[in-house]
Design a protein around this motif. Structure first.
Motif, PDB file in Angstrom:
ATOM      1  N   PHE A   1       0.834  -1.193   0.000  1.00 44.68           N
ATOM      2  CA  PHE A   1       0.000   0.000   0.000  1.00 44.68           C
ATOM      3  C   PHE A   1       0.879   1.256   0.000  1.00 44.68           C
ATOM      4  O   PHE A   1       0.688   2.155  -0.825  1.00 44.68           O
ATOM      5  N   ALA A   2       1.838   1.299   0.904  1.00 46.88           N
ATOM      6  CA  ALA A   2       2.723   2.470   1.008  1.00 46.88           C
ATOM      7  C   ALA A   2       3.552   2.642  -0.263  1.00 46.88           C
ATOM      8  O   ALA A   2       3.681   3.759  -0.783  1.00 46.88           O
TER       9      ALA A   2
ATOM     10  N   ARG B   1       1.310   3.853  -3.076  1.00 52.82           N
ATOM     11  CA  ARG B   1       0.984   5.273  -2.892  1.00 52.82           C
ATOM     12  C   ARG B   1       2.154   6.151  -3.347  1.00 52.82           C
ATOM     13  O   ARG B   1       1.960   7.146  -4.035  1.00 52.82           O
ATOM     14  N   LYS B   2       3.382   5.756  -2.988  1.00 52.89           N
ATOM     15  CA  LYS B   2       4.578   6.496  -3.412  1.00 52.89           C
ATOM     16  C   LYS B   2       4.713   6.515  -4.926  1.00 52.89           C
ATOM     17  O   LYS B   2       5.176   7.488  -5.509  1.00 52.89           O
TER      18      LYS B   2
ATOM     19  N   GLY C   1       2.292   6.486  -6.965  1.00 54.01           N
ATOM     20  CA  GLY C   1       1.168   7.168  -7.577  1.00 54.01           C
ATOM     21  C   GLY C   1      -0.066   6.328  -7.806  1.00 54.01           C
ATOM     22  O   GLY C   1      -0.979   6.749  -8.522  1.00 54.01           O
TER      23      GLY C   1
ATOM     24  N   ASP D   1      -3.597   5.052  -7.265  1.00 48.71           N
ATOM     25  CA  ASP D   1      -4.795   5.659  -6.683  1.00 48.71           C
ATOM     26  C   ASP D   1      -5.619   4.549  -6.037  1.00 48.71           C
ATOM     27  O   ASP D   1      -6.525   3.996  -6.642  1.00 48.71           O
ATOM     28  N   TRP D   2      -5.268   4.217  -4.788  1.00 48.38           N
ATOM     29  CA  TRP D   2      -5.969   3.154  -4.075  1.00 48.38           C
ATOM     30  C   TRP D   2      -7.376   3.598  -3.709  1.00 48.38           C
ATOM     31  O   TRP D   2      -7.634   4.788  -3.566  1.00 48.38           O
TER      32      TRP D   2
ATOM     33  N   LYS E   1      -6.792   1.761   3.145  1.00 54.68           N
ATOM     34  CA  LYS E   1      -5.876   1.884   4.283  1.00 54.68           C
ATOM     35  C   LYS E   1      -6.555   1.405   5.573  1.00 54.68           C
ATOM     36  O   LYS E   1      -5.965   0.647   6.348  1.00 54.68           O
TER      37      LYS E   1
END
Length: 115
Positions: free
Chosen positions: A78-79, A82-83, A85, A87-88, A93
């Motif tokens: 997940f992290a 996100r880094k 880019g 779009d979760w 989270k």
């Protein structure tokens, strides 16, 4: 869902093989969100496993490793996504936190409310 089905489901969510294209870890590695109902099914399976292991003093290695991956690796993916880019989905989270809390409950023997 019974204990064996729940156990297999959780393990399958961590197996990254050609045949298992919908595994949660595989989807997240690819930057794809869980498919609809996948997190709900995972949380249900975690509760069933918790209930099945209430009186147990040990947990088998294969299940323990799957629980570890569902808790730690999903957070890392997940992290990292996100880094990069990705779009979760907005609640992913929090859903991953619920998985971690449920896993903690399995290891501790104390189920916590997952709201």
């Amino acid at each position: 869902m019974n204990y064996e089905t729940a156990r297999k489901f959780l393990i399958d969510q961590t197996l990254i093989t050609e045949e298992n294209t919908d595994a949660l870890l595989r989807r997240m590695q690819q930057g794809k969100p869980p498919f609809p109902g996948q997190i709900t099914s995972t949380l249900l399976a975690l509760k069933v496993v918790f209930d099945g292991l209430k009186e147990a003093t040990t947990i088998d290695r294969e299940l323990a490793y799957a629980l570890y991956q569902l808790t730690i690796k999903t957070q890392m993916l997940f992290a990292g996504g996100r880094k990069a880019g990705v779009d979760w989905p907005p609640l992913l989270k929090e859903d991953l936190l619920r998985i971690a809390i449920a896993t903690e409950g399995i290891f501790s023997g104390n189920w916590q409310n997952l709201h």
